[in-house]
Every structure is written in C-alpha cells, then in structure tokens.
Design a protein around this motif. Structure first.
Motif, PDB file in Angstrom:
ATOM      1  N   TYR A  57       0.830  -1.203   0.000  1.00  0.00           N
ATOM      2  CA  TYR A  57       0.000   0.000   0.000  1.00  0.00           C
ATOM      3  C   TYR A  57       0.871   1.264   0.000  1.00  0.00           C
ATOM      4  O   TYR A  57       0.377   2.368  -0.242  1.00  0.00           O
ATOM      5  N   VAL A 117       3.939   2.693  -5.379  1.00  0.00           N
ATOM      6  CA  VAL A 117       3.312   2.988  -6.668  1.00  0.00           C
ATOM      7  C   VAL A 117       4.246   2.447  -7.754  1.00  0.00           C
ATOM      8  O   VAL A 117       5.443   2.781  -7.770  1.00  0.00           O
ATOM      9  N   GLU A 164      -5.364  11.572  -6.596  1.00  0.00           N
ATOM     10  CA  GLU A 164      -5.503  10.166  -6.249  1.00  0.00           C
ATOM     11  C   GLU A 164      -4.276   9.393  -6.736  1.00  0.00           C
ATOM     12  O   GLU A 164      -3.843   9.562  -7.865  1.00  0.00           O
ATOM     13  N   ILE A 165      -3.746   8.537  -5.863  1.00  0.00           N
ATOM     14  CA  ILE A 165      -2.546   7.751  -6.182  1.00  0.00           C
ATOM     15  C   ILE A 165      -2.887   6.287  -5.975  1.00  0.00           C
ATOM     16  O   ILE A 165      -3.188   5.859  -4.850  1.00  0.00           O
ATOM     17  N   VAL A 166      -2.865   5.499  -7.060  1.00  0.00           N
ATOM     18  CA  VAL A 166      -3.206   4.079  -6.981  1.00  0.00           C
ATOM     19  C   VAL A 166      -1.961   3.294  -6.595  1.00  0.00           C
ATOM     20  O   VAL A 166      -0.905   3.435  -7.236  1.00  0.00           O
ATOM     21  N   THR A 167      -2.065   2.448  -5.568  1.00  0.00           N
ATOM     22  CA  THR A 167      -0.911   1.696  -5.072  1.00  0.00           C
ATOM     23  C   THR A 167      -0.888   0.290  -5.643  1.00  0.00           C
ATOM     24  O   THR A 167      -1.861  -0.179  -6.246  1.00  0.00           O
ATOM     25  N   GLU A 213      -5.617  -0.310  -3.433  1.00  0.00           N
ATOM     26  CA  GLU A 213      -6.380   0.841  -2.948  1.00  0.00           C
ATOM     27  C   GLU A 213      -5.582   2.122  -3.192  1.00  0.00           C
ATOM     28  O   GLU A 213      -4.382   2.088  -3.464  1.00  0.00           O
ATOM     29  N   SER A 214      -6.278   3.237  -3.078  1.00  0.00           N
ATOM     30  CA  SER A 214      -5.665   4.515  -3.419  1.00  0.00           C
ATOM     31  C   SER A 214      -5.230   5.300  -2.193  1.00  0.00           C
ATOM     32  O   SER A 214      -5.782   5.145  -1.092  1.00  0.00           O
ATOM     33  N   PHE A 245      -4.179   9.607  -1.283  1.00  0.00           N
ATOM     34  CA  PHE A 245      -4.453  10.926  -1.815  1.00  0.00           C
ATOM     35  C   PHE A 245      -3.391  11.898  -1.319  1.00  0.00           C
ATOM     36  O   PHE A 245      -2.971  11.846  -0.157  1.00  0.00           O
ATOM     37  N   ASP A 282      -4.491   8.205   3.944  1.00  0.00           N
ATOM     38  CA  ASP A 282      -4.858   6.802   3.763  1.00  0.00           C
ATOM     39  C   ASP A 282      -6.314   6.620   4.149  1.00  0.00           C
ATOM     40  O   ASP A 282      -7.108   7.573   4.089  1.00  0.00           O
TER      41      ASP A 282
END
Length: 663
Positions: A587, A590, A605-608, A612-613, A615, A626
């Motif tokens: 998590y 990236v 938004e940052i997708v891992t 899940e993302s 921010f 988180d």
C-alpha cells in the motif's frame, strides 16, 4: 640510313618448314614457341632480353594473358642480324642498353589483353603494342602487319592457339619508330658510350650503377641528352648509408615504394639537362632534373664545390668524363635534395613511445600504457600518424589523489574493469590519423579522440589549453614534440571523458539499498524481509517505483496501536500475518512511475500496488491520506534512487483491507 635501307629489303615471304599449326592443350605462348623449331631465335631473344634486371618477358608471356603475339621466324631474325654490324647472333646483345633495345623490339610484337584471331582482324585496324607504338593491319592479298618501316611483315601461319593467347607467325622482325631512331643515331655502335656505359665501366662507380638500374633510370641516362652527371663514388654512397643508420646496409634496403621514389629523387638531383664541362662551371644555382630543385656551384679557391640542401658541400674529384650523350664529373658525396633531408630527419626521430620512455616526467604515462595491457604501446609505436596529449607524472598523481584511498598507484588498476577504465582514459588522450601541431589548432576547435569522445581546444594568449568532460582545462606545457609517427603535446592534467566520469562515480543505489543505508528506515527493511513475499527483490528491480517510506518511529506507533500481541515485526510470524504485512507494505508502493513531490497536485488520487488509493494533500507541506483519519506527513521528499523515488513519511499508511482485518 644505308643500313636501314638494306635491312628492310631482306624479307622472307615463304612459309618455313617445320612449323606446326597444332598444339597440345594447355601450352602457353612461350611453351608453344619452344616447341617450334622455326621459332628458336624468338625464344632465344626473349631469354637474352630477360638478362636485364627488371625484365621478365618469358614470365610475362607465360602468365594468364590473354596476349596476341606476332612471332618472327628464325629467318626473320637472321635477316635483322645480317644488317647490323657487330651483331652476328643474339648473344651479341650483351650490354644493358643493347638488351633494353632488344626488349623494346620484342614487346612491339605483343598485344596485351586480347587473343585476336585472324578473323578478328580488319583492314586498316590499328593495334597498340606493349612497347607503346601501334601496328596497322592490312588484308590486301593476305594478312600483313605494317610497322614503322616501309616494308610490311606477312602472317605466314595464323591462329596458333595457346592457353594464354594466340600466335601469328610472321616473316619479318617488326621495328618501332623508337628503335629506328636509335639505329639512325648509331647508339648500338657508339664507340664513346653513353653516360650509363661510363658508369658501368668505372669500378669506383659500381654502387651508382646499381642505383641507376634499381631506380629504372638506365634508359633515361642512355637517351640523347645532353646531360651532365655529378657521379658520387662508392665511398660517397657508403657514407650516405652510414648516415641513414642500421636499417640501411645496402641499396637492397630501399625496398618500399617511398624509398624507391626517394632513391630516384636523389639520382635525378645529380643530373643537369645540359652538357656542362668543368670549364663551363660558374658560381650560382643550377636547376637539376629533379623538378623544382637546384644545386649550387660554389667557388672554392681555384676550383668549385657543389652545394645541396644539407649544407655540406661535395668536392669534385674528377672532371670532364665525356660520353656520347653528355659529360660526367665524379664527386665525393651523395647530393641530397630537401626531400632526402626530410627523410633522414624523419629516420632520426623517435616514436611517440620512445619519446615517452626517454622523458622522465612521462614515466607514469608509460606505466599506465603498460598497466592497461591493451596493446597501446604497440599501437603508439606503429606508423600513425598520431597526436598525443601526454599528462605529466604530477598530473597522474593528482588523478590518483582524486580517486581516493583505493588508488595509491597505477598498479591498483588491476581488475579487468579497472584496466578497461584505464584504456578509456588513455585513448581519450590520442588523436589517430593526424599529427596536429599547435600551429594547426584553433580556438574552440573540437577534436575527436581515439576513445570516441571529443576534446575542445582553447587558446588564450598564445597558450593551448585542452578541455575534457569535466570542463576543467589542461594546459599544454610543452607543445610540438615531433615524433617519427606523430606529435606529442605535454599537458598538466589527465583528461577525463564522460565515460570515465560515469565509471568513477559511485553507482546510485536502488530503493532497497537506499533504505538499508538510511538508519531511520531499518524497520521498513525488516518489514520487507519479514513479509517474505519477494518485496526486496521487486523493489531492487528496474522499476520505476514511488515508495512512501515510514520511519522506524512510525512502525513503533503502528505496533503500539496493534496491542500486546505485536511487540515487534517478528510477531508477524504466521502465513496469514505475513500476507497481511505484505498487503500493508504494497500500500506504500506505486509501480510504473517515479513521482516527485513537485509532480503532485492537491487531492490527487494515487493508486498503489496493493490496489487501494492514497491521496496527496497539499497546503501545509505534503501529506498523504490513507483510509484512517490521520494523514502522514512527508518529512523528507524526493530521495532519488536508480529505480525510482522515495518520500519518507511519519506514519504507516493503512488501507481499508488492513483496517478491516485488524478489527
């Protein structure tokens, strides 16, 4: 003229007995002639002409060809000899000039590059012979060959095939205009002899004789002239060979095209295209047969000496040796034109490697060339030309100091990789294919080195500087050290190409190595190992990755929040707990991008990797949000690694999946 008139009226027009028109397959033109009784004189003439050095008519007519040969019969040769005083047989062609005339006659009977059958000949056709002059074909009443005389030769047996051409037997020896002129001038009967005859007959000029033959000047000095020859004695040639050094023990050592051309230049420098007797000598410059070169006649007491480009004069030891085509004077020194002076100077120069070896301040450069063990010593001893920027010992010491404690001497370049690095550095100091003297360099000039990268020339106040990939100039402290194979410029700095700078820089660590080197991230490293999910290997791979890296304190806070069952990361010891730890860690990762803090936008938004993302929250620094209600602060942003970027944070980030599992 009476001789010529009677000569050309003695012609046999009937076919001779014993000439065979058939042959065994595979016989060359020479072998075909050797097998015919009626062509023995032709074979004998070829062998006689070949006595001269550099003449090989038998070998030529035995080669691939193709050739067309008009072959005079024995009777035709007998008719020629019968009209020449003092020539009862072909053996009487016993001097070099007489055999040269015979060779001219014979090559006038040969056409190279074609095997022309009689059916290929046409009336009025002109064919060029190896001798250089043309023959004309006449087909009126048979096949006739028209030479430079008024009497044609008739082909009495055509089309005798050979493996390398075709032979047409003729009833007359063909004569070119060159030979008719020679006969009219009486060269073959001259009692005085040409200048070449005089040289041949004079024992003290034996080396000059050999030199004239070797340089292919015998025919020139046997021609009409008039010439004046200043003839160096054998002792003079021996003295010249001594000056040239151990590699020149005789004229045989002049064996390259350059050396042969030099020998010819030297000999022509001794020839004046006029008859100048001793009584005609007067002080001043006199043009020689070597174009654009003069010798100087210098008054010396009651006589004269001869000056050349060397500055050492030659004494005249014998005067007024008269010949049919000029006069010779013997001298005690070989005269040297400027081209010979340049050659001798070049011989006395040392190679680039020899210069370096003999220069105390370049001993470390020599050591580096040897330590590199890549054939550089042999290369820089080769023909070149090369331009070498040669660093001093002090320059190499400065380089070793810069490289640190692992490099106390050049001997520390002892692995294959280090030797390759040394080769890279050394070849960056070499320019191949040119000897670039300082006068030929210009400010701002870029020069490609043997290593492949360029150096830049900077000239300030007349001093040459050389800039490398560091941007720092090296100064040429001693320019233009001329070598036999180029030029050396001594410099006060070791030049470094970009390839060497890259090799010398410590490699940038990957994400795992960066974490291992950061004390405050030891818990993160321990967590990656404890999860036992290949995360260490993944984050050591190519990437790129962006990692939000919690500090040791952040992991302590997490363990405290998890309760008494989790006192350390080692308490994640079941498969289920390790899988949970892996989910937690991914998590924070990236994949596919190295996102710098300056690339983030508020609420981005940052997708891992976990799925899940996260921010990004911007305003008071950079925070990462988180699935909890407490944001993580980025305490250190943008730690660059070889495979991505790390942002150190003060909280372990929790995805919803972990929150649910922990409850």
């Amino acid at each position: 003229m009476i001789l010529l008139t009677t000569l050309f009226m003695v012609i046999s027009c009937e076919k001779e007995d014993g000439i065979e028109t058939s042959k065994e397959d595979g016989l060359t033109i020479v072998e075909t002639a050797q097998g015919q009784d009626a062509l023995t004189s032709l074979v004998s003439a070829l062998i006689t002409a070949d006595v001269n050095e550099g003449t090989d008519l038998v070998g030529t007519l035995s080669s691939e060809g193709p050739f067309t040969v008009f072959a005079p019969t024995n009777d035709a040769f007998a008719a020629l000899l019968g009209q020449l005083d003092g020539f009862d047989s072909l053996e009487d062609f016993d001097t070099d000039e007489e055999r040269a005339i015979l060779a001219k006659i014979l090559t006038y009977h040969v056409v190279a590059g074609t095997a022309a059958a009689s059916t290929d000949l046409s009336d009025g056709m002109m064919v060029t012979t190896v001798q250089g002059e043309d023959l004309t074909i006449s087909l009126e009443g048979g096949v006739f060959i028209d030479d430079a005389t008024d009497m044609n030769a008739q082909v009495i047996i055509p089309d005798v095939a050979a493996s390398n051409g075709i032979v047409h037997v003729i009833d007359k020896v063909l004569l070119p205009q060159e030979i008719i002129d020679a006969l009219n001038a009486g060269e073959m009967e001259n009692e005085t002899g040409t200048l070449v005859d005089i040289v041949v007959a004079t024992e003290a000029l034996s080396i000059l004789e050999a030199a004239v033959i070797k340089a292919d000047l015998a025919a020139t000095l046997s021609s009409d002239g008039p010439f004046t020859v200043f003839a160096p004695t054998d002792d003079a040639f021996v003295a010249l060979l001594d000056i040239l050094g151990d590699e020149y023990n005789s004229l045989d050592d002049f064996d390259t095209m350059e050396e042969m051309a030099l020998l010819k230049d030297i000999l022509l420098y001794h020839v004046i295209a006029a008859e100048v007797k001793s009584t005609d000598l007067a002080p001043g410059q006199v043009p020689t047969a070597l174009p654009d070169n003069s010798i100087e006649v210098i008054a010396s007491g009651d006589t004269f000496v001869i000056g050349d480009a060397s500055g050492t004069d030659a004494n005249i030891t014998g005067v007024d040796i008269m010949a049919s085509n000029g006069v010779a004077h013997t001298i005690n020194k070989v005269l040297l034109p400027q081209s010979a002076i340049d050659f001798v100077t070049q011989l006395q120069l040392k190679s680039i490697v020899e210069i370096a070896v003999e220069t105390e301040d370049l001993s470390l450069l020599v050591g580096a060339l040897t330590q590199a063990n890549a054939g550089l010593v042999e290369t820089l001893n080769g023909d070149g030309p090369f331009t070498v920027f040669a660093p001093t010992n002090e320059a190499f010491v400065a380089l070793l100091d810069t490289l640190g404690e692992d490099y106390n001497s050049l001997a520390d370049f002892d692995t294959d990789a280090e030797k390759d690095l040394l080769v890279t550095i050394l070849t960056y100091h070499v320019v191949a294919g040119t000897a670039a003297f300082s006068s030929g360099l210009s400010d701002g000039q870029e020069i490609e080195t043997f290593q492949g990268e360029n150096v830049t020339i900077n000239i300030k106040d007349g001093t040459v500087h050389v800039a490398d990939a560091t941007g720092e100039n090296a100064t040429v402290t001693m320019p233009d050290v001329e070598a036999s194979n180029g030029v050396v410029h001594i410099i006060n700095k070791v030049l470094l190409p970009q390839a060497a700078l890259d090799a010398l820089e410590p490699p940038m660590p990957n994400i795992v190595e960066a974490a291992q080197a950061t004390e405050s991230l030891s818990s993160l490293v321990a967590a990656l190992i404890q999860a036992d999910a290949g995360l260490v290997e993944t984050l050591s791979g190519e990437g790129p990755f962006t990692v939000f890296a919690p500090t040791n304190a952040a992991f302590v806070d997490l363990l405290n929040n998890l309760g008494p069952n989790y006192n350390s990361l080692e308490d994640f010891d079941t498969d289920q707990e390790k899988a949970l730890l892996a989910q937690l860690l991914t998590y924070h990762v990236v994949a596919g991008a190295a996102v710098a803090s300056t690339d983030l936008t508020d609420h981005q938004e940052i997708v891992t990797v976990q799925g899940e993302s996260l921010f990004a929250i911007l305003g008071h620094g950079v925070q990462i949000r988180d699935k909890t209600h407490v944001d993580a602060n980025v305490t250190i942003a943008d730690v660059m690694t070889s495979n991505g970027i790390v942002h150190i944070i003060d909280k372990v980030l929790l995805p919803q999946e972990i929150i649910d599992a922990l409850h």
